[in-house]
Every structure is written in structure tokens, then in C-alpha cells.
Write an enzyme that holds these catalytic residues in place. Structure first.
Site, PDB file in Angstrom:
ATOM      1  N   HIS A 114      55.385  98.756 -43.917  1.00 15.43           N
ATOM      2  CA  HIS A 114      54.904  97.844 -42.770  1.00 15.43           C
ATOM      3  C   HIS A 114      55.908  97.802 -41.570  1.00 15.43           C
ATOM      4  CE1 HIS A 114      57.431  94.328 -43.842  1.00 15.43           C
ATOM      5  NE2 HIS A 114      56.953  94.776 -45.207  1.00 15.43           N
ATOM      6  N   ASP A 116      56.447  95.451 -39.157  1.00 16.69           N
ATOM      7  CA  ASP A 116      56.349  94.234 -38.893  1.00 16.69           C
ATOM      8  C   ASP A 116      57.584  93.525 -39.502  1.00 16.69           C
ATOM      9  OD1 ASP A 116      54.464  94.192 -40.691  1.00 16.69           O
ATOM     10  OD2 ASP A 116      54.356  91.897 -40.644  1.00 16.69           O
ATOM     11  N   ASP A 147      63.833  94.722 -45.297  1.00 17.85           N
ATOM     12  CA  ASP A 147      62.604  94.427 -45.324  1.00 17.85           C
ATOM     13  C   ASP A 147      61.782  94.712 -43.979  1.00 17.85           C
ATOM     14  OD1 ASP A 147      60.194  93.701 -46.396  1.00 17.85           O
ATOM     15  OD2 ASP A 147      60.711  91.543 -46.228  1.00 17.85           O
ATOM     16  N   GLU A 181      52.087  92.654 -42.483  1.00 19.22           N
ATOM     17  CA  GLU A 181      52.295  92.374 -43.955  1.00 19.22           C
ATOM     18  C   GLU A 181      52.939  91.209 -44.087  1.00 19.22           C
ATOM     19  OE1 GLU A 181      54.177  92.475 -48.056  1.00 19.22           O
ATOM     20  OE2 GLU A 181      55.140  92.258 -45.942  1.00 19.22           O
ATOM     21  N   GLU A 182      53.779  90.762 -43.041  1.00 22.83           N
ATOM     22  CA  GLU A 182      54.518  89.675 -43.209  1.00 22.83           C
ATOM     23  C   GLU A 182      53.755  88.250 -42.787  1.00 22.83           C
ATOM     24  OE1 GLU A 182      57.103  89.376 -44.784  1.00 22.83           O
ATOM     25  OE2 GLU A 182      58.261  91.178 -44.375  1.00 22.83           O
ATOM     26  N   GLU A 210      58.732  98.394 -50.307  1.00 26.23           N
ATOM     27  CA  GLU A 210      59.432  97.368 -50.535  1.00 26.23           C
ATOM     28  C   GLU A 210      60.618  97.185 -51.093  1.00 26.23           C
ATOM     29  OE1 GLU A 210      58.385  94.418 -48.946  1.00 26.23           O
ATOM     30  OE2 GLU A 210      56.385  94.986 -48.406  1.00 26.23           O
ATOM     31  N   HIS A 402      64.673  88.557 -45.243  1.00 29.22           N
ATOM     32  CA  HIS A 402      64.260  87.233 -44.395  1.00 29.22           C
ATOM     33  C   HIS A 402      65.113  86.157 -43.807  1.00 29.22           C
ATOM     34  CE1 HIS A 402      59.684  87.507 -45.750  1.00 29.22           C
ATOM     35  NE2 HIS A 402      60.148  88.840 -45.367  1.00 29.22           N
TER      36      HIS A 402
END
Length: 429
Positions: A114, A116, A147, A181-182, A210, A402
Site C-alpha cells: 500500500h 498510503d 510502513d 490499507e491504513e 508489511e 506509526h
């Protein structure tokens, strides 16, 4: 102890013939940023010039906060088309999706990820601008460093260099990329998989980039994830004065009974390679506080992480039965379910299984086997996994995902690139 993978080759990792395979090449008019290296100075090479690192920074400079792609997939599409992929771009309810294939056959190997990222949060807490992709020594700092723009960059660089070295594979390869995805993930990978299924083109094997590693890229791979589902439970009592409790029904007391009953439920304890099921209350709210009022309503939020031994329907039925047994009264309970995510689990059934192939590639590069895990949150692997498609997740160390000042060592990006190069050789047929 595991036996050595059958596909293991004892070729030295840093032989002359493998320099291009490591992502380094002689400078050219078309790409002057490549580093000219040889065996003598390889260990002192400027890791910042590695193709995977440069591609990672290219993606990180685009502020693609869910579901905004910010041009990442257009850049990826140009690179993939130059290799011979047929690229399709989709807009699904504001979500950008990309599907790229070498031909129209079902893919032997799909690479998924992903573009995003989560919001950067408080900018004052960042050492560097979160979308500047800043190099500090041999560390890359910025949102998406782990990520998972780095994972996509590694995939892209590895495929590009593999094709440059060996030509197009005989089998079909595929890229599956989304910008959601997030977030809710309703119109991202799920939508792409539905398109592939309708065309009977689901891949046989799929690797998701991931961040899965603990300390070193390749030391842990995910072979599944637990399912997850959240609930909001509204309890309706009767507000009243605390001095006259007989004239009121305390919704917080009702909540206490509910939480005690939920906590008393027994679940599976899991196994060596799959955690058990658990229920956690995440929030309780009885409204504004006044010390002489009995609260007449209360909301309880809880989340269940469950193993592949349960279904979402079975979880919902069990919780409803638990609540019914409390006999709190007609219309006293309103239960709403949210954000359901199904579990998946990939089995290692033979030497041709995806797990075996990934283990062999990791062993070739690191001389060690990965730990198999299903821990962590949910991922898009749940949409990709099916009776037709084996799925694993293989990426970078995840300790800073994150977080403010998300970061990754450049050596880890290169290490993951080497593993992907070794893996692609196993699917060149």
C-alpha cells in the site's frame, strides 16, 4: 531443528556476478546516481545510493495520507510499464488502486502493498519534516520509512534488477497496490481481489511487504493474522437522584454486569504459531459526570481478536447469547458491530509451499531461518488469502511503525532487497 531448504545454493553473496543483483551498477547516462562498486569497497559503499533506498525516498516524499495516493502509484506505474508490465489504474470511491501484470494468465507470484501512510501527528515532535525522507547517517527518517513505502520500493527495485539480469520470467508476475490499507480498507485491496476473482485470475502465491521483522529483515515472517471485530454496546437504564435509587436503573451497574460476563467468556488459547482469541473492553462512557445523578445510559466499546478457529458469525452469535443470558430487560441493549476483519492462516504443506520458498530465500541471504508468526494487527493479507492463493508477509523491522520519527536503517532496506532478489529467482519459471 529444520533441515536445510532444498533450494539453498551456496553461491557467495558478494561474488562479482552478484554485484548487480545487490542493486549496484556502473554509472550510466540514464541513471548517474548508481554507485560504481567492486568487492574491495563493497562493505564501505554508500548505502544511500542503493536503488531500493533511492526508490524509497522517492515514494516517501509524496504525502500520501490515507486515502490520498499523492502520485505514488503513477510513479510506480511508469516504472512497471518500462519493465513490460501492463498497468491498470482504478479509482474506487476515492481510493487509488493499481494492478500490474506481465500477461493475462493467473499470476504465479503477486507482490502486494500500500502507498498510503498514517498522519504524522504533532509536527513539532519530528526531528525532520515527516515527508522529506531525510538521511541521518545510515538511517532514513520519515513517514513511510517502514510502513510501508520501503517495502514497495524493495519490491520494485528487486523486480527491475531481476528482469535486467535475467529477462522476463516465463510465468506471470503481478503487482497489487492500494492507497487505503491504513483506513477502512473497504475499497482498496478488497476491490482489486474482487476484480481478479471475477476474471478468474487470482494469483497462486502472494507476498505482502508489511513490516514483519523484529531486529533484522528476514528474522520474522507473518504466515497469518488473527481476525478482529469491534462493538459498540448501548445500555439503557433510567436516570434518577442518587438519594432515591429505587426510582432509577443505574446504567453503569448494568455495564459492570456486562463487562464481568464478557470477561468470563472462555476462548481458545492458541498454538505455537497462532495466538489465541481475546476480548478487551476499550472504552466506557456514561456521559457527563454529576455526583448526585444515577446515570441512565452507558456505552461500552470492546474489541475481539480471534483465531482462524472462529468465524465472524460465530463470534457475533456467542456475544449475543452471553448478553441474552443477563436478562437486562427489553430494549435495554443496543449492540452495533464495526470494522470486521477476517483471519487468515497459510499452511506449510511441502517444499513447494510459499513458506518453504520464502524460508529458502532468507536462508540463502542470512544463513538463518525466520520465525513464523501471526502476531500483530490486521493486514490486507486477509483479502488476498484464499483456497487458491497462499499469502505471507515479509518486510522490515517494525519497531517504529506509526511513531513520530519513523525510521529504518539503510542496511535493513538493502538486506530485504537481497532476500527479495533471492526469492524472485525461485519464481522465474
Amino acid at each position: 531443528m529444520k533441515s536445510m531448504p532444498l533450494a539453498y545454493r551456496a553461491e557467495p553473496l558478494y561474488s562479482d556476478s552478484n554485484l548487480l543483483a545487490l542493486g549496484y551498477s556502473e554509472p550510466s547516462q540514464t541513471d548517474s546516481s548508481h554507485a560504481s562498486l567492486n568487492k574491495a569497497n563493497l562493505n564501505q559503499a554508500d548505502l544511500s545510493q542503493h536503488k531500493a533506498v533511492r526508490y524509497c525516498r522517492e515514494l516517501m516524499r509524496r504525502p500520501s495520507i490515507t486515502p490520498d495516493d499523492a502520485g505514488c502509484q503513477r510513479w510506480l506505474g511508469v516504472k512497471l510499464e518500462a519493465m513490460g508490465f501492463v498497468v491498470s489504474h482504478y479509482q474506487d470511491y476515492g481510493v487509488s488502486n493499481l494492478l500490474a501484470s506481465l500477461d493475462e494468465r493467473p499470476a504465479l507470484l503477486a507482490l502486494a502493498g500500500h502507498t498510503d501512510v498514517v498522519p504524522p501527528g504533532d509536527l513539532s515532535r519530528w526531528q525532520t519534516p515527516p515527508f522529506a525522507a531525510t538521511l541521518m547517517g545510515e538511517t532514513l527518517i520519515g513517514r513511510g520509512a517502514v510502513d510501508m513505502k520501503s517495502g514497495l520500493a524493495v519490491m520494485l527495485a528487486a523486480v527491475e534488477d531481476h528482469i535486467a539480469c535475467y529477462g522476463l520470467p516465463k510465468a506471470n508476475w503481478q503487482f497489487i497496490v492500494t492507497s487505503d490499507e491504513e483506513g477502512e480498507a473497504e475499497f482498496g485491496t478488497r476491490a482489486l481481489v474482487e476484480r481478479l476473482a471475477a476474471a478468474q485470475r487470482l494469483p497462486k502465491y502472494c507476498v505482502v511487504a508489511e513490516p514483519t521483522a523484529d531486529k533484522q529483515a528476514g528474522d520474522v515472517i507473518k504466515i497469518g493474522r488473527r481476525g478482529a471485530i469491534s462493538a459498540r454496546l448501548q445500555l439503557k437504564g433510567k436516570q434518577g437522584h442518587v438519594a432515591y435509587p429505587k426510582n432509577a436503573v443505574n446504567a453503569l451497574h448494568m455495564a459492570a454486569r456486562v463487562m464481568q460476563a464478557l470477561e468470563a467468556l472462555s476462548w481458545d488459547e492458541g498454538s505455537d504459531d497462532f495466538p489465541g482469541t481475546s476480548l478487551q473492553v476499550t472504552h466506557v462512557d456514561s456521559g457527563s459526570f454529576t455526583d448526585n445523578i444515577v446515570p441512565g445510559s452507558c456505552e461500552i466499546c470492546f474489541n475481539i481478536r480471534y483465531s482462524y478457529r472462529y468465524s465472524e458469525a460465530g463470534i457475533i452469535e456467542r456475544i449475543q447469547s452471553c448478553l441474552d443470558a443477563l436478562a437486562l430487560g427489553k430494549d435495554a441493549i443496543n449492540l452495533r458491530w464495526e470494522r470486521g476483519c477476517t483471519p487468515y492462516h497459510t499452511q506449510e504443506n511441502d517444499q513447494q509451499s510459499l513458506i518453504a520458498q520464502v524460508e529458502a530465500a532468507i536462508f540463502e541471504v542470512t544463513a538463518s531461518f525466520p520465525r513464523l508468526s501471526t502476531s500483530g494487527g490486521t493486514s490486507d493479507g486477509r483479502f488476498l488469502s484464499s483456497h487458491q492463493t497462499q499469502v505471507i508477509e515479509l518486510g522490515l523491522p517494525n519497531h517504529s511503525i506509526h511513531q513520530v520519527n519513523e525510521r529504518v536503517g539503510l542496511a535493513q532496506i538493502v538486506r530485504l532487497y537481497q532476500i527479495y532478489r533471492a526469492l524472485l529467482m525461485r519464481f522465474h519459471r
